[in-house]
Write an enzyme that holds these catalytic residues in place. Structure first.
Site, PDB file in Angstrom:
ATOM      1  N   GLU A  41       0.821  -1.216   0.000  1.00  0.00           N
ATOM      2  CA  GLU A  41       0.000   0.000   0.000  1.00  0.00           C
ATOM      3  C   GLU A  41       0.856   1.268   0.000  1.00  0.00           C
ATOM      4  OE1 GLU A  41      -3.078   0.362  -0.624  1.00  0.00           O
ATOM      5  OE2 GLU A  41      -3.454  -1.778  -0.717  1.00  0.00           O
ATOM      6  N   ASP A  98     -10.450   6.710  -2.619  1.00  0.00           N
ATOM      7  CA  ASP A  98      -9.339   7.350  -3.336  1.00  0.00           C
ATOM      8  C   ASP A  98      -9.876   7.867  -4.662  1.00  0.00           C
ATOM      9  OD1 ASP A  98      -9.687   5.094  -4.866  1.00  0.00           O
ATOM     10  OD2 ASP A  98      -7.556   4.659  -5.072  1.00  0.00           O
ATOM     11  N   TYR A 155      -7.003   6.456   3.596  1.00  0.00           N
ATOM     12  CA  TYR A 155      -7.137   5.451   2.527  1.00  0.00           C
ATOM     13  C   TYR A 155      -6.291   4.214   2.843  1.00  0.00           C
ATOM     14  CZ  TYR A 155      -6.307   2.924  -1.720  1.00  0.00           C
ATOM     15  OH  TYR A 155      -6.188   1.894  -2.614  1.00  0.00           O
TER      16      TYR A 155
END
Ligand code: SF4
Length: 356
Positions: A35, A136, A118
């Site tokens: 991520e 997002d 996020y």
């Protein structure tokens, strides 16, 4: 439509799996790595970096114990270097302060350095199936189009409205699949340009498709004006040696290396560069150096900045003993992590002479 949304989406997902090395992984450390790498980065670009990090640092303590220069070197070329610094600092924090155990709640994950809402939602849902919806650019686009929302996505009201809707829509039992599905749907079906409306399972219910608004949504209010900065790099060439500087200042590219830099307010102008104090320190008189070559301007675009770099190749007979730079062998340049504008320059031999 709100009730049906996740059903239609998950059905679409079942037939459109995009295999990725981190998909299905439950190791929170690897998910966190993927991520962070994928923040502001396309999947194809981030993939080799993810594989490199997992291979070199299979456990979080391996990353924690690595040298910072080595981590930065592995990150080289990916940009947004504060991510690498935060990654390293967080690995140390988890290893040393949390006994190597990755946080398990959304709140604790959100408290980690470099983790925003996020990323926290993505990690919490992928690793632990916690019902936190990711929001997002993909999600803004998909939701604004399907529900016909015209509130600007970069306004406070818009952010609140989309976050609230995303929380209502998430399938709480299948949070991990749901989040993956909406991201994949935005990346492959409801794309920014030329969305594939023809084969879309939402077509009949999609407000923007039905009203012919697809090209207009999502709406943004501000356009970021990128400030230009002019970097003039001095490639000092003395036999087999050159000079480098580590960027430790609170600025872009912190902890990366670069050649001695003279920043000017205007595009490259040699007369202007020669007036600067650093030039005078390095070359106290005109007889001790020769300018060999000046490169055409090279650009690197960052989020809020446009860097315009010129490389001035200069030969000197001897590097002064007293100066503020690192003296290195030119053959060792490869060992240092540079910003992209410098690596691209060094990779293109036509831009400098063989002296370098
Ligand atoms: S119909 Fe088109 S705009 Fe609407 S969700 Fe599908 S791909 Fe996106």
């Amino acid at each position: 439509m709100k009730e049906e949304f996740s059903k239609i989406l998950l059905k679409w997902f079942a037939g459109h799996h995009r295999p990725m090395p981190w998909k299905g992984v439950k190791n929170p450390y690897w998910i966190w790595l993927s991520e962070i790498i994928l923040q502001q980065t396309r999947v194809e670009q981030g993939l080799p970096y993810y594989e490199r990090f997992v291979k070199n640092y299979p456990k979080i303590e391996n990353l924690a114990n690595a040298k910072e220069d080595e981590v930065m070197k592995h990150w080289q070329g990916l940009g947004y270097y504060s991510r690498a610094r935060n990654l390293h600092a967080t690995a140390k924090y988890i290893t040393n302060d949390l006994n190597g155990i990755f946080p398990k709640t959304h709140k604790e994950i959100l408290n980690l350095k470099g983790v925003g809402p996020y990323t926290a939602a993505a990690i919490a849902s992928f690793a632990y199936n916690l019902p936190h919806a990711v929001v997002d650019g993909n999600v803004y686009r998909v939701l604004s189009r399907i529900f016909g929302i015209k509130t600007p996505i970069d306004s406070t009201a818009g952010k609140k409205e989309f976050a609230k809707l995303a929380d209502i829509l998430i399938n709480k039992k299948r949070a991990s699949d749901y989040n993956q599905a909406i991201m994949d749907f935005g990346a492959t079906q409801c794309t920014p340009k030329l969305p594939n409306c023809k084969t879309c399972p939402f077509q009949k219910k999609c407000v923007s498709f039905q009203n012919n608004w697809v090209g207009e949504l999502p709406i943004k209010t501000k356009k970021i004006k990128k400030k230009e900065r002019y970097f003039n790099y001095l490639l000092i060439n003395s036999a087999d040696k050159t000079l480098l500087h580590k960027r430790t200042e609170k600025d872009i590219w912190q902890n990366l290396y670069e050649f001695p830099l003279i920043e000017t307010l205007q595009p490259f102008d040699l007369k202007e560069v020669k007036k600067q104090p650093l030039w005078k320190t390095l070359f106290p008189n005109e007889n001790i150096y020769i300018i060999i070559k000046i490169s055409p301007p090279a650009k690197q675009i960052l989020t809020h900045r446009k860097i315009i770099a010129t490389f001035i190749e200069i030969s000197i007979t001897q590097i002064p003993e007293k100066q503020p730079f690192l003296v290195i062998e030119k053959k060792d340049l490869k060992q240092y992590a540079f910003p992209k504008v410098i690596t691209s320059f060094l990779a293109d031999k036509s831009l400098y002479l063989e002296l370098f």
